[in-house]
Motif scaffolding. Structure first.
Motif, short mmCIF file in Angstrom:
data_model
loop_
_atom_site.label_atom_id
_atom_site.label_comp_id
_atom_site.label_asym_id
_atom_site.label_seq_id
_atom_site.Cartn_x
_atom_site.Cartn_y
_atom_site.Cartn_z
N THR A 31 0.81 -1.21 0.00
CA THR A 31 0.00 0.00 0.00
C THR A 31 0.85 1.26 0.00
O THR A 31 0.36 2.32 -0.30
N GLU A 32 2.12 1.15 0.35
CA GLU A 32 2.95 2.35 0.39
C GLU A 32 4.41 2.00 0.14
O GLU A 32 4.89 0.98 0.62
N VAL A 33 5.07 2.82 -0.65
CA VAL A 33 6.49 2.58 -0.90
C VAL A 33 7.30 3.47 0.06
O VAL A 33 7.16 4.68 0.05
N LEU A 34 8.09 2.82 0.87
CA LEU A 34 8.88 3.55 1.87
C LEU A 34 10.12 4.14 1.21
O LEU A 34 10.58 5.22 1.58
N ALA A 35 10.65 3.41 0.24
CA ALA A 35 11.84 3.88 -0.47
C ALA A 35 11.74 3.43 -1.92
O ALA A 35 11.76 2.23 -2.21
N HIS A 36 11.60 4.41 -2.82
CA HIS A 36 11.53 4.12 -4.25
C HIS A 36 12.94 3.83 -4.77
O HIS A 36 13.90 4.42 -4.30
N SER A 78 18.63 4.20 4.10
CA SER A 78 19.54 5.28 3.69
C SER A 78 20.36 4.86 2.48
O SER A 78 20.82 3.73 2.37
N ASP A 79 20.54 5.83 1.58
CA ASP A 79 21.42 5.62 0.43
C ASP A 79 22.73 6.36 0.63
O ASP A 79 23.51 6.50 -0.30
N ALA A 80 22.91 6.89 1.85
CA ALA A 80 24.09 7.71 2.09
C ALA A 80 25.14 7.02 2.97
O ALA A 80 26.18 7.60 3.27
N VAL A 81 24.86 5.79 3.37
CA VAL A 81 25.81 5.09 4.26
C VAL A 81 26.90 4.40 3.43
O VAL A 81 28.08 4.45 3.77
N ILE A 82 26.49 3.77 2.36
CA ILE A 82 27.40 3.01 1.50
C ILE A 82 27.31 3.59 0.08
O ILE A 82 26.21 3.85 -0.41
N THR A 83 28.45 3.78 -0.55
CA THR A 83 28.42 4.33 -1.91
C THR A 83 28.09 3.21 -2.91
O THR A 83 28.25 2.02 -2.60
N ARG A 84 27.72 3.61 -4.10
CA ARG A 84 27.43 2.61 -5.13
C ARG A 84 28.71 1.88 -5.53
O ARG A 84 28.67 0.70 -5.88
N GLU A 85 29.83 2.57 -5.45
CA GLU A 85 31.11 1.93 -5.76
C GLU A 85 31.42 0.85 -4.71
O GLU A 85 31.85 -0.26 -5.06
N GLU A 86 31.19 1.18 -3.44
CA GLU A 86 31.40 0.16 -2.39
C GLU A 86 30.47 -1.03 -2.62
O GLU A 86 30.88 -2.19 -2.48
N LEU A 112 21.99 -4.76 3.03
CA LEU A 112 22.64 -3.89 2.06
C LEU A 112 22.31 -4.46 0.69
O LEU A 112 22.62 -5.63 0.40
N TYR A 113 21.65 -3.64 -0.13
CA TYR A 113 21.28 -4.13 -1.46
C TYR A 113 22.42 -3.89 -2.43
O TYR A 113 23.12 -2.89 -2.37
N LEU A 114 22.58 -4.88 -3.31
CA LEU A 114 23.73 -4.85 -4.23
C LEU A 114 23.28 -4.82 -5.69
O LEU A 114 24.10 -4.91 -6.59
N SER A 115 21.99 -4.76 -5.92
CA SER A 115 21.50 -4.62 -7.29
C SER A 115 20.22 -3.80 -7.28
O SER A 115 19.65 -3.52 -6.22
N ASP A 116 19.84 -3.38 -8.48
CA ASP A 116 18.75 -2.42 -8.62
C ASP A 116 17.44 -3.07 -9.06
O ASP A 116 17.40 -3.75 -10.10
N ARG A 156 4.40 -1.81 3.72
CA ARG A 156 5.32 -0.79 3.20
C ARG A 156 6.51 -1.48 2.55
O ARG A 156 7.10 -2.39 3.14
N THR A 157 6.86 -1.01 1.36
CA THR A 157 7.95 -1.66 0.64
C THR A 157 9.22 -0.84 0.63
O THR A 157 9.19 0.38 0.64
N VAL A 158 10.31 -1.57 0.53
CA VAL A 158 11.60 -0.95 0.23
C VAL A 158 12.02 -1.54 -1.11
O VAL A 158 12.12 -2.76 -1.26
N GLU A 159 12.21 -0.68 -2.08
CA GLU A 159 12.66 -1.14 -3.40
C GLU A 159 14.18 -1.15 -3.39
O GLU A 159 14.81 -0.11 -3.16
N PRO A 160 14.77 -2.33 -3.59
CA PRO A 160 16.23 -2.41 -3.54
C PRO A 160 16.92 -1.52 -4.57
O PRO A 160 16.41 -1.31 -5.67
N ARG A 161 18.05 -1.02 -4.16
CA ARG A 161 18.87 -0.15 -5.01
C ARG A 161 20.30 -0.40 -4.55
O ARG A 161 20.56 -0.45 -3.34
N ALA A 162 21.22 -0.57 -5.47
CA ALA A 162 22.60 -0.88 -5.08
C ALA A 162 23.13 0.22 -4.15
O ALA A 162 23.03 1.40 -4.48
N GLY A 163 23.63 -0.19 -3.00
CA GLY A 163 24.15 0.76 -2.02
C GLY A 163 23.13 1.17 -0.98
O GLY A 163 23.46 1.83 -0.01
N ARG A 164 21.89 0.76 -1.18
CA ARG A 164 20.83 1.12 -0.22
C ARG A 164 20.93 0.25 1.02
O ARG A 164 21.01 -0.99 0.91
N VAL A 165 20.91 0.88 2.19
CA VAL A 165 20.91 0.12 3.43
C VAL A 165 19.54 0.28 4.08
O VAL A 165 19.04 1.39 4.25
#
Ligand SMILES: O=C(O)CCC(=O)C(=O)O
Ligand SMILES: [Fe+2]
Length: 316
Positions: free
Chosen positions: A68-73, A110-118, A242-246, A265-274
């Protein structure tokens, strides 16, 4: 009693003003009424169709998985989002650790804890390790701490199975990257929950997962069931992923869902997203089935109980 005001009295058919305004020919008199009736029918049918379409759309968005709700797109880059939820009583049946055991519960992304390079470097560790094995079903795991690796319908111990050859697979640098990432996640959790990072201990199982759309062969492949980490794993107090793919780039399905009555509530994975949360039943969750592509993630768990702590992986 005062008489009720009603609408203007209807002129009886065949007499009165309405009748007088009618054109002389009966055929042409019926025509506008016929047109009106057709319009009315079309309008009713149109409204019905629109309602059905709206219901179908709502069903497709909220139906299958109740989302019903996306917590993180996947598309947004979140500096940090935190939602507090009341703690369950699950922690009371375990030894409590002052200044660590959850009294403030919730979930953060958060997408600010780990970089996409990490994240890319961590993913390459997962890819190397998992390329040595892999489940026959859709879900494979690699635990660098215990050495557990999915192979076919079972698990092997990577360190025992491959012996010294493991040093040709992983490097010191890989373990350093893994440890740095773990430390950053630990700090982020401590900050969000107002506790000291040194009161948290890494616990098991902490592992990589690789999921694709292959049908499950054993119960280990059935990752999609709703569960509570504290119940499933015991020692967990704080879970992180920690998500590693998009999502929708690398795979479809596979969203993480916090399950609540009437408000998932969903969290949509994104590389680097914690994504992190307290591990009790205030955070019942599940992962949607992966429909296509491959999803990589790492589950990193923390406990307040030093007796349940595990060490960072290293060559022994
Ligand atoms: O991979 C995910 O998004 C969640 C995994 C999970 O729920 C778990 O490892 O307990
Ligand atoms: Fe879980």
């Amino acid at each position: 009693m005062a008489p009720q005001r009603r609408g203007a009295p209807k002129a009886p058919e065949g007499s009165g003003t309405a009748e007088r305004r009618r054109p002389s020919s009966m055929k042409s008199a019926r025509a506008p009424r016929e047109v009106r009736r057709r319009w009315l029918r079309a309008a009713v049918l149109g409204a019905g169709a629109a309602l059905a379409a709206a219901l179908l759309l709502w069903g497709s968005l909220a139906g299958e998985d109740g989302v019903t709700e996306v917590l993180a797109h996947r598309g947004e880059v979140l500096p940090g989002r935190f939602i507090e939820v009341p703690c369950s009583e699950d922690y009371n049946s375990h030894r409590r650790f002052e200044g660590c055991s959850p009294i403030k519960c919730g979930r953060g992304v958060s997408d600010a804890v780990i970089t996409r390079e990490e994240a890319r470097r961590v993913r390459s560790i997962a890819e190397k390790g998992l390329s040595l094995g892999g489940s026959d079903g859709g879900a494979s795991i690699l635990d660098l701490h215990s050495g557990a690796l999915s192979v076919g319908k079972h698990f092997v111990n990577l360190y025992r199975y491959f012996g010294d050859n493991v040093e040709n697979v992983f490097s010191e640098e890989d373990f350093r990257v893994y440890r740095d990432v773990r430390q950053k996640v630990q700090l982020a959790i401590a900050r969000a929950f107002g506790i000291s990072a040194s009161s948290l201990y890494l616990t098991k199982p902490t592992f990589f997962s690789r999921i694709n759309s292959t049908a499950a062969r054993t119960a280990h492949d059935e990752y999609w069931h709703a569960h509570v980490d504290k119940v499933t794993y015991g020692s967990f107090d704080y879970t992180s992923l920690l998500y590693l793919s998009d999502y929708l780039e690398d795979f479809g399905g596979g969203r993480f869902v916090f399950m609540e009555e009437g408000a998932n509530r969903t969290v949509e994975p994104r590389a680097g997203r914690v994504s992190f949360f307290t591990s009790g039943s205030e955070n019942l969750h599940r992962v949607e089935r992966v429909r296509w592509g491959t999803r990589y993630a790492v589950t990193i768990a923390f406990t307040c109980n030093p007796d349940h702590s595990i060490a960072d992986p290293a060559f022994t």
